[in-house]
Design an enzyme around this catalytic site. Sequence first.
Site, PDB file in Angstrom:
ATOM      1  N   GLY A 189     102.743  61.534  55.651  1.00 21.71           N
ATOM      2  CA  GLY A 189     102.828  62.821  56.325  1.00 21.71           C
ATOM      3  C   GLY A 189     101.573  63.629  56.072  1.00 21.71           C
ATOM      4  O   GLY A 189     100.913  63.455  55.046  1.00 21.71           O
ATOM      5  N   GLN A 240      96.000  70.865  55.749  1.00 22.47           N
ATOM      6  CA  GLN A 240      95.408  69.932  54.788  1.00 22.47           C
ATOM      7  C   GLN A 240      94.056  69.393  55.237  1.00 22.47           C
ATOM      8  O   GLN A 240      93.307  68.840  54.431  1.00 22.47           O
ATOM      9  CB  GLN A 240      96.349  68.752  54.526  1.00 22.47           C
ATOM     10  N   CYS A 297     101.383  64.304  46.974  1.00 25.87           N
ATOM     11  CA  CYS A 297     100.751  64.980  48.110  1.00 25.87           C
ATOM     12  C   CYS A 297      99.270  64.609  48.151  1.00 25.87           C
ATOM     13  O   CYS A 297      98.603  64.598  47.119  1.00 25.87           O
ATOM     14  CB  CYS A 297     100.910  66.490  47.937  1.00 25.87           C
ATOM     15  N   LEU A 298      98.755  64.339  49.341  1.00 28.28           N
ATOM     16  CA  LEU A 298      97.352  63.953  49.472  1.00 28.28           C
ATOM     17  C   LEU A 298      96.399  65.079  49.053  1.00 28.28           C
ATOM     18  O   LEU A 298      95.247  64.816  48.708  1.00 28.28           O
ATOM     19  CB  LEU A 298      97.043  63.542  50.918  1.00 28.28           C
ATOM     20  N   HIS A 308     108.539  68.678  53.317  1.00 26.41           N
ATOM     21  CA  HIS A 308     107.261  68.752  52.596  1.00 26.41           C
ATOM     22  C   HIS A 308     106.149  69.253  53.530  1.00 26.41           C
ATOM     23  O   HIS A 308     105.383  70.150  53.176  1.00 26.41           O
ATOM     24  CB  HIS A 308     106.943  67.354  52.044  1.00 26.41           C
ATOM     25  N   GLU A 309     106.088  68.687  54.736  1.00 23.87           N
ATOM     26  CA  GLU A 309     105.015  69.074  55.668  1.00 23.87           C
ATOM     27  C   GLU A 309     105.223  70.484  56.214  1.00 23.87           C
ATOM     28  O   GLU A 309     104.265  71.239  56.389  1.00 23.87           O
ATOM     29  CB  GLU A 309     104.901  68.066  56.815  1.00 23.87           C
ATOM     30  N   HIS A 338     103.900  73.016  53.914  1.00 19.88           N
ATOM     31  CA  HIS A 338     102.440  73.206  54.015  1.00 19.88           C
ATOM     32  C   HIS A 338     102.102  74.278  55.051  1.00 19.88           C
ATOM     33  O   HIS A 338     101.144  75.033  54.886  1.00 19.88           O
ATOM     34  CB  HIS A 338     101.747  71.910  54.435  1.00 19.88           C
TER      35      HIS A 338
HETATM   36 ZN    ZN Z   1     101.524  67.487  50.971  1.00 16.70          ZN
END
Ligand code: ZN
Length: 167
Positions: A45, A50, A92-93, A134-135, A138
């Site tokens: 995701g 991000q 998380c990236l 989660h997304e 963000h």
């Molecule tokens: Zn994330």
Amino acid sequence: MLREIITFPDPRLKQQAREIQEPDQKIQNLAQDMAETMYENQGIGLAAPQVGELLSLITVDISGPENRDSLLVLLNPRIVQFEGRTQTEEACLSLPSFKTYVQRAQQLTVQGLDLEGKGVELEADGLLAICLQHEIDHLKGITLVEHASVLKRSMYQKKVKKWAQTA
Ligand code: ZN
């Protein structure tokens, strides 16, 4: 085109994303870049903030970068109904080497727009529901760091500072 993923403590990760009025060419390109970037980085995701774009856009594919067969692109997603509770360890990236357990709803209904600007509604549970929450977090400027304990957060802050000094 691959985009650079911004990481903690970049202040853009704490900002609210703007709603998209119309999925024009710029948005189409961004969505494609995001999917590419997500797969390349072994993610399931990604949210537009991000990659430094404060727009309400997410890409999700829980089949993973090996399969790439369940890509979901959502504009202006919002949770309209949820139920149940579940807790899993998430990564998380934008937060290298960080993992934390997060409480989420187990099932939910999300509404948003697809890339053609058409309204979509989908029901999700399990990993897909977790990933969507989660997304969508963000897009509100919330990352896993905000879900972690104060102690865990400050330890991570120190670690990131140290990396910056040795970089
Ligand atoms: Zn994330």
